[in-house]
Design a protein around this motif. Structure first.
Motif, mmCIF file in Angstrom:
data_model
loop_
_atom_site.group_PDB
_atom_site.id
_atom_site.type_symbol
_atom_site.label_atom_id
_atom_site.label_comp_id
_atom_site.label_asym_id
_atom_site.label_seq_id
_atom_site.Cartn_x
_atom_site.Cartn_y
_atom_site.Cartn_z
ATOM 1 N N GLN A 65 8.411 -1.562 -10.851
ATOM 2 C CA GLN A 65 7.100 -1.160 -10.365
ATOM 3 C C GLN A 65 6.037 -1.554 -11.389
ATOM 4 O O GLN A 65 6.356 -1.819 -12.549
ATOM 5 C CB GLN A 65 7.062 0.364 -10.176
ATOM 6 C CG GLN A 65 7.936 0.863 -9.045
ATOM 7 C CD GLN A 65 7.324 0.548 -7.712
ATOM 8 O OE1 GLN A 65 7.575 -0.503 -7.145
ATOM 9 N NE2 GLN A 65 6.506 1.428 -7.207
ATOM 10 N N SER A 68 1.587 0.931 -14.446
ATOM 11 C CA SER A 68 0.721 2.085 -14.239
ATOM 12 C C SER A 68 1.309 3.092 -13.252
ATOM 13 O O SER A 68 0.803 4.203 -13.127
ATOM 14 C CB SER A 68 -0.643 1.618 -13.720
ATOM 15 O OG SER A 68 -0.476 0.926 -12.495
ATOM 16 N N SER A 69 2.390 2.748 -12.577
ATOM 17 C CA SER A 69 2.968 3.626 -11.561
ATOM 18 C C SER A 69 3.868 4.686 -12.189
ATOM 19 O O SER A 69 4.694 4.389 -13.048
ATOM 20 C CB SER A 69 3.779 2.803 -10.559
ATOM 21 O OG SER A 69 4.387 3.648 -9.624
ATOM 22 N N SER A 70 3.721 5.920 -11.731
ATOM 23 C CA SER A 70 4.592 7.002 -12.196
ATOM 24 C C SER A 70 5.739 7.233 -11.214
ATOM 25 O O SER A 70 6.578 8.091 -11.427
ATOM 26 C CB SER A 70 3.788 8.293 -12.375
ATOM 27 O OG SER A 70 3.254 8.684 -11.125
ATOM 28 N N VAL A 71 5.760 6.461 -10.154
ATOM 29 C CA VAL A 71 6.799 6.584 -9.130
ATOM 30 C C VAL A 71 7.853 5.516 -9.356
ATOM 31 O O VAL A 71 7.546 4.351 -9.593
ATOM 32 C CB VAL A 71 6.187 6.440 -7.714
ATOM 33 C CG1 VAL A 71 7.262 6.464 -6.649
ATOM 34 C CG2 VAL A 71 5.165 7.525 -7.469
ATOM 35 N N ARG A 72 9.116 5.926 -9.282
ATOM 36 C CA ARG A 72 10.227 4.982 -9.370
ATOM 37 C C ARG A 72 10.779 4.781 -7.964
ATOM 38 O O ARG A 72 10.952 5.739 -7.220
ATOM 39 C CB ARG A 72 11.308 5.528 -10.298
ATOM 40 C CG ARG A 72 10.804 5.582 -11.730
ATOM 41 C CD ARG A 72 11.774 6.215 -12.719
ATOM 42 N NE ARG A 72 13.161 6.207 -12.359
ATOM 43 C CZ ARG A 72 13.968 7.264 -12.484
ATOM 44 N NH1 ARG A 72 13.504 8.393 -12.954
ATOM 45 N NH2 ARG A 72 15.233 7.180 -12.152
ATOM 46 N N GLY A 97 9.103 10.687 -7.766
ATOM 47 C CA GLY A 97 7.976 10.934 -8.655
ATOM 48 C C GLY A 97 8.251 12.143 -9.527
ATOM 49 O O GLY A 97 9.365 12.656 -9.573
ATOM 50 N N GLN A 143 3.149 -1.356 0.082
ATOM 51 C CA GLN A 143 3.636 -0.776 -1.166
ATOM 52 C C GLN A 143 3.917 -1.914 -2.150
ATOM 53 O O GLN A 143 4.345 -2.994 -1.737
ATOM 54 C CB GLN A 143 4.907 0.030 -0.907
ATOM 55 C CG GLN A 143 4.698 1.201 0.023
ATOM 56 C CD GLN A 143 3.750 2.231 -0.558
ATOM 57 O OE1 GLN A 143 3.762 2.493 -1.751
ATOM 58 N NE2 GLN A 143 2.909 2.799 0.287
ATOM 59 N N PRO A 144 3.713 -1.699 -3.444
ATOM 60 C CA PRO A 144 3.882 -2.797 -4.415
ATOM 61 C C PRO A 144 5.274 -3.438 -4.402
ATOM 62 O O PRO A 144 5.405 -4.632 -4.636
ATOM 63 C CB PRO A 144 3.616 -2.125 -5.755
ATOM 64 C CG PRO A 144 2.818 -0.916 -5.446
ATOM 65 C CD PRO A 144 3.237 -0.485 -4.075
ATOM 66 N N TYR A 145 6.301 -2.676 -4.110
ATOM 67 C CA TYR A 145 7.657 -3.216 -4.181
ATOM 68 C C TYR A 145 8.031 -4.065 -2.964
ATOM 69 O O TYR A 145 8.958 -4.866 -3.026
ATOM 70 C CB TYR A 145 8.689 -2.082 -4.335
ATOM 71 C CG TYR A 145 8.740 -1.141 -3.169
ATOM 72 C CD1 TYR A 145 9.598 -1.379 -2.097
ATOM 73 C CD2 TYR A 145 7.931 -0.018 -3.124
ATOM 74 C CE1 TYR A 145 9.636 -0.524 -1.017
ATOM 75 C CE2 TYR A 145 7.972 0.838 -2.055
ATOM 76 C CZ TYR A 145 8.828 0.581 -1.002
ATOM 77 O OH TYR A 145 8.870 1.438 0.065
#
Length: 182
Positions: A65, A68-72, A97, A143-145
């Motif tokens: 990710q 800056s993302s706190s989500v895995r 998260g 979503q970025p992924y």
């Protein structure tokens, strides 16, 4: 006799080019199977045909990710399904998260560069139908992924990658060794 051979030599490349163009045009045309109607958004999925495949959280393959993302986000390899007639690769993505965990049953349509969420689930709750239409992978709600999944493992250009083992291998190696490796 030599005149015939010379004229054949001039015509043969043109005929070959026309045949190749016809084959490529036939391959480029894709007929998608129409999707069955989705259950109303927010309703619990109970029919076995609607439920996403079961998955094991311990086997998730983490997708890189943005820093800056706190989500895995992890993809459950045992849930990857290739639907060749529809031109779609489906999978379960689990987002974790700080305070929540959500799973979503998603699909990527390689020919058209689209992405869709079919169902969502909070923690260990029931799967609920999502109110989601096909969206552009490069669009504002992406979503970025998702682009990374399409580019590095699930799609081979506009075609679906039909080899689930190759998809899993590409996910595990971050896409190295695939057609679109960085």
């Amino acid at each position: 006799m030599n005149c015939r051979i010379a004229s054949c030599a001039r015509v043969l490349p043109a005929v070959s080019a026309l045949m190749l163009a016809g084959v490529l045009a036939a391959c480029a045309r894709t007929s998608r199977t129409p999707e069955p109607p989705a259950p109303p958004a927010g309703t619990a999925l109970t029919a076995p045909a609607d439920l996403p495949p079961a998955y094991d959280e311990a086997r998730l393959i983490e997708i890189e990710q943005p820093r800056s993302s706190s989500v895995r986000v992890g993809i459950a390899p045992e849930t990857i399904r290739v639907d060749v007639p529809a031109g779609v690769v489906r999978y379960v993505a689990v987002a974790r998260g700080i305070s929540a965990q959500t799973a979503s049953y998603e699909g990527i349509r390689c020919n058209g560069g689209q992405w869709r969420v079919f169902a969502r689930r909070q923690a260990n709750g029931p799967w609920l139908a999502a109110d989601s239409a096909w969206q552009d992978i490069g669009g504002p709600h992406q979503q970025p992924y998702v682009r990374r999944l399409a580019r590095e493992s699930m799609c081979l250009g506009p075609a679906v990658n039909t080899d689930t083992h190759a998809i899993v291998r590409a996910l595990q190696t971050g896409g190295r060794g695939t057609l679109y490796s960085n």
